[in-house]
Motif scaffolding. Structure first.
Motif, short mmCIF file in Angstrom:
data_model
loop_
_atom_site.label_atom_id
_atom_site.label_comp_id
_atom_site.label_asym_id
_atom_site.label_seq_id
_atom_site.Cartn_x
_atom_site.Cartn_y
_atom_site.Cartn_z
N UNK A 37 31.74 53.10 -12.51
CA UNK A 37 33.07 53.70 -12.49
C UNK A 37 33.62 53.88 -11.08
N UNK A 38 33.59 52.82 -10.28
CA UNK A 38 34.19 52.91 -8.95
C UNK A 38 34.83 51.58 -8.56
N UNK A 39 35.78 51.69 -7.63
CA UNK A 39 36.36 50.52 -6.98
C UNK A 39 35.95 50.58 -5.51
N UNK A 40 35.27 49.54 -5.05
CA UNK A 40 34.79 49.48 -3.66
C UNK A 40 35.56 48.39 -2.94
N UNK A 211 41.07 51.77 -3.62
CA UNK A 211 39.62 51.98 -3.54
C UNK A 211 39.21 53.45 -3.64
N UNK A 212 38.08 53.68 -4.32
CA UNK A 212 37.42 54.98 -4.27
C UNK A 212 36.54 55.07 -3.03
N UNK A 213 36.01 53.91 -2.63
CA UNK A 213 35.09 53.87 -1.50
C UNK A 213 35.37 52.62 -0.69
N UNK A 214 35.23 52.73 0.62
CA UNK A 214 35.47 51.61 1.52
C UNK A 214 34.19 51.36 2.33
N UNK A 215 33.79 50.09 2.41
CA UNK A 215 32.66 49.69 3.25
C UNK A 215 33.18 48.75 4.33
#
Length: 298
Positions: A37-40, A211-215
């Motif tokens: 359940x995330x968008x990276x 995004x929920x999270x960014x790398x």
């Protein structure tokens, strides 16, 4: 927030090294996880290793030194098909994966490879096309579709296999604003249906919005990660990766506002600007002025 340490990742890549046949080092000492359940969003300059990392997530590439786990199962030569089914990959160049004479045939292709009977495959393919609002394309020849239509068909072609994760390499590359918006809406729909999404992009405004999270990647390694707010206000990290902050971050700083909220999207910035007394213009007018002055330098 997805990605908590006590959650089991859907995909867990630990790549000590990956070197191409010509000796080019694609990745080294890279760790990357995808949680339920995330968008990276994976960001970085050209040559940072984004595409190389993404092709490791479904075992298209395998590390020289390291390991890929999909839903806790180590992936090796004997079970690569598990990675391919659970992690669907939509390439930047959609022509790479569109090979059949019609759109419907193309979306059916993966199911047929897994032994699904033709009639069942046909119905599932129609459902997948409907999911991305591309049912009207089913009888078209893929070669003659627009870039945005090809992306939708490629997305349907991986959705039909019911993956846990979908990986999109530069999904907005070469698209005009209208078709980009359509692809963004479909990505959000897929995520809302319970599929985690990994995407690479040069567009940090897009990354901040979705995004929920960014790398952040630099020189074949993941050098930073966090929420969009944590990453896009980290000047040292962005400088290291040769990236410019999203438009909202730059405008907020230029206007001297949002120090507490730290807006990263246009909507957040407008909310901050319209709450600031004495600016003399609305938030939307400030954004328009920034655009007119060539504010897009990222």
């Amino acid at each position: 927030m997805s990605g908590k340490k006590d959650e089991t990742p859907l995909v867990d890549l630990r790549c000590g090294a990956h070197t191409y046949p010509d000796g080019t080092v694609g990745m080294h000492d890279a760790e990357f996880q995808v949680y339920p359940d995330e968008v990276v969003a994976l960001v970085g300059a050209n040559g940072a290793g984004k595409s190389t990392l993404m092709e490791h997530l479904n075992a298209t590439l395998v590390p020289d030194d390291g390991e890929l786990l999909v839903k806790g199962t180590p992936i090796d030569e004997d079970n690569k098909s598990l990675a391919r089914k659970e992690v669907g990959f939509v390439f930047q160049d959609p022509d790479t994966q569109l090979v059949a004479p019609t759109v419907l045939d193309d979306v059916m292709f993966g199911l047929q490879n897994y032994g699904v009977p033709d009639e069942e495959a046909r119905e599932k393919a129609k459902e997948a096309l409907s999911t991305v609002d591309a049912g009207h394309l089913k009888d078209r020849i893929p070669h003659y579709l627009s870039g945005g239509e090809k992306r939708l068909v490629g997305l349907a072609g991986v959705l039909v296999l019911d993956p846990s994760v979908i990986v999109l390499d530069e999904p907005l590359a070469g698209l005009d604003p209208e078709r980009s918006r359509l692809i963004i809406e479909r990505i959000r729909d897929v995520h809302e249906d319970g599929v985690s999404v990994v995407l690479s992009t040069h567009d940090l405004d897009f990354a901040a919005e979705i995004a929920d999270r960014v790398c952040v990647m630099e020189d074949g390694n993941v050098v930073g990660r966090g929420t969009p707010r944590e990453v896009f206000y980290n000047d040292g990290l962005l400088r290291r990766a040769n990236l410019h902050p999203p438009t909202a971050v730059r405008v907020a700083r230029d206007a001297g506002v949002g120090k507490e909220m730290k807006p990263v999207t246009e909507d957040e910035l407008v909310e901050v600007l319209e709450g600031e007394p004495g600016l003399g213009m609305t938030g939307t007018e400030v954004l328009q002025a920034d655009s007119a002055d060539g504010g897009e330098d990222g």
